[in-house]
Design a protein around this motif. Structure first.
Motif, PDB file in Angstrom:
ATOM      1  N   LYS A  31       0.952  -1.225  -0.026  1.00 59.92           N
ATOM      2  CA  LYS A  31       0.046  -0.035  -0.020  1.00 59.92           C
ATOM      3  C   LYS A  31       0.889   1.097  -0.042  1.00 59.92           C
ATOM      4  CE  LYS A  31      -3.516   2.605   2.720  1.00 59.92           C
ATOM      5  NZ  LYS A  31      -3.931   2.517   4.065  1.00 59.92           N
ATOM      6  N   ASN A  32       1.923   1.222   0.961  1.00 59.39           N
ATOM      7  CA  ASN A  32       2.973   2.401   0.988  1.00 59.39           C
ATOM      8  C   ASN A  32       3.627   2.567  -0.423  1.00 59.39           C
ATOM      9  OD1 ASN A  32       1.832   2.965   3.445  1.00 59.39           O
ATOM     10  ND2 ASN A  32       3.500   1.756   4.406  1.00 59.39           N
ATOM     11  N   ARG A  33       4.262   1.236  -0.721  1.00 61.87           N
ATOM     12  CA  ARG A  33       4.853   1.351  -1.894  1.00 61.87           C
ATOM     13  C   ARG A  33       4.334   1.788  -3.243  1.00 61.87           C
ATOM     14  NH1 ARG A  33       9.917  -1.824  -3.616  1.00 61.87           N
ATOM     15  NH2 ARG A  33      10.627  -0.401  -5.206  1.00 61.87           N
ATOM     16  N   GLN A  37      -1.281   2.897  -7.561  1.00 67.97           N
ATOM     17  CA  GLN A  37      -1.644   1.960  -8.519  1.00 67.97           C
ATOM     18  C   GLN A  37      -2.811   1.066  -7.775  1.00 67.97           C
ATOM     19  OE1 GLN A  37       1.981  -0.347  -9.402  1.00 67.97           O
ATOM     20  NE2 GLN A  37       2.967   1.485 -10.206  1.00 67.97           N
ATOM     21  N   ASN A  38      -3.566   0.465  -8.725  1.00 66.73           N
ATOM     22  CA  ASN A  38      -4.387  -0.602  -8.190  1.00 66.73           C
ATOM     23  C   ASN A  38      -4.064  -1.910  -7.979  1.00 66.73           C
ATOM     24  OD1 ASN A  38      -6.885   1.478  -8.184  1.00 66.73           O
ATOM     25  ND2 ASN A  38      -7.026   1.163 -10.321  1.00 66.73           N
ATOM     26  N   TRP A  39      -4.130  -2.679  -7.141  1.00 67.83           N
ATOM     27  CA  TRP A  39      -3.649  -3.912  -7.278  1.00 67.83           C
ATOM     28  C   TRP A  39      -4.468  -4.874  -6.348  1.00 67.83           C
ATOM     29  CZ3 TRP A  39      -2.501  -4.853  -2.086  1.00 67.83           C
ATOM     30  CH2 TRP A  39      -2.053  -3.953  -1.198  1.00 67.83           C
ATOM     31  N   LYS A  47      -7.505 -18.751  -0.414  1.00 67.60           N
ATOM     32  CA  LYS A  47      -8.592 -17.786  -0.912  1.00 67.60           C
ATOM     33  C   LYS A  47      -8.857 -16.565  -0.362  1.00 67.60           C
ATOM     34  CE  LYS A  47     -10.581 -21.791  -3.102  1.00 67.60           C
ATOM     35  NZ  LYS A  47     -11.644 -22.781  -3.334  1.00 67.60           N
ATOM     36  N   ILE A  48      -7.498 -15.913   0.201  1.00 67.90           N
ATOM     37  CA  ILE A  48      -7.776 -14.579   0.743  1.00 67.90           C
ATOM     38  C   ILE A  48      -7.130 -13.693  -0.064  1.00 67.90           C
ATOM     39  CG2 ILE A  48      -7.095 -13.178   2.434  1.00 67.90           C
ATOM     40  CD1 ILE A  48      -6.928 -15.594   4.329  1.00 67.90           C
ATOM     41  N   ALA A  49      -7.605 -12.304  -0.323  1.00 63.54           N
ATOM     42  CA  ALA A  49      -7.190 -11.296  -1.208  1.00 63.54           C
ATOM     43  C   ALA A  49      -6.847 -10.048  -0.593  1.00 63.54           C
ATOM     44  CB  ALA A  49      -7.863 -11.347  -2.629  1.00 63.54           C
ATOM     45  N   SER A  50      -6.139  -9.336  -0.782  1.00 60.05           N
ATOM     46  CA  SER A  50      -5.802  -8.040  -0.212  1.00 60.05           C
ATOM     47  C   SER A  50      -5.933  -7.248  -1.595  1.00 60.05           C
ATOM     48  CB  SER A  50      -4.410  -7.782   0.181  1.00 60.05           C
ATOM     49  OG  SER A  50      -4.178  -6.379   0.496  1.00 60.05           O
ATOM     50  N   LEU A  51      -6.988  -6.223  -1.447  1.00 55.67           N
ATOM     51  CA  LEU A  51      -7.199  -5.313  -2.579  1.00 55.67           C
ATOM     52  C   LEU A  51      -7.035  -3.920  -2.437  1.00 55.67           C
ATOM     53  CD1 LEU A  51      -9.797  -7.421  -2.109  1.00 55.67           C
ATOM     54  CD2 LEU A  51     -10.000  -6.880  -4.658  1.00 55.67           C
ATOM     55  N   TYR A  52      -6.436  -3.247  -3.461  1.00 55.55           N
ATOM     56  CA  TYR A  52      -6.132  -1.631  -3.128  1.00 55.55           C
ATOM     57  C   TYR A  52      -6.668  -0.992  -4.439  1.00 55.55           C
ATOM     58  CZ  TYR A  52      -3.606   2.587  -1.850  1.00 55.55           C
ATOM     59  OH  TYR A  52      -3.395   3.905  -1.734  1.00 55.55           O
TER      60      TYR A  52
END
Length: 117
Positions: A31-33, A37-39, A47-52
């Motif tokens: 998130k900081n780096r 960008q959307n990632w 089956k876990i995702a981190s969305l930003y």
């Protein structure tokens, strides 16, 4: 090892299969780096995702089996990377045992240079 791939729609996606549930610990770093960008970082094992989305980060249980196709620019970049990797190597000095010491073989499936053509 996290390697992002650009998907259609401008989202960077990385598939991981870590030994432990670390996604909540590593996500703030990305998130900081990559704050502009959307990632998505997807732990396919759990089956876990981190969305930003450049504003908020969300951790969610997800099955992303229907992710968008790779962007055409990403396909070109991967082809260039594979070509570079193939030509930079000195055939007489290829050492798979040493490669495995630096990165276990179980992670190779997510490396562009190790994917079949």
């Amino acid at each position: 090892m996290i390697r992002f791939e650009l998907l259609e729609g401008g989202i960077y996606y990385s598939k991981i299969q870590p030994d432990h549930n670390i996604i909540s610990f590593i996500s703030p770093h990305f998130k900081n780096r990559f704050s502009d960008q959307n990632w998505i970082i997807h732990d396919t094992k759990r089956k876990i995702a981190s969305l930003y989305n450049t504003k908020k980060m969300l951790l969610s249980y997800m099955d992303l089996s229907n992710i968008p196709e790779l962007h055409s620019d990403e396909l070109k970049f991967q082809a260039l990377w594979k070509n570079y990797y193939k030509h930079i190597a000195i055939k007489n000095r290829i050492n798979p045992k040493l490669q495995k010491n630096f990165m276990p073989k179980r992670y190779w499936k997510n490396l562009t240079e190790k994917k079949p053509d």
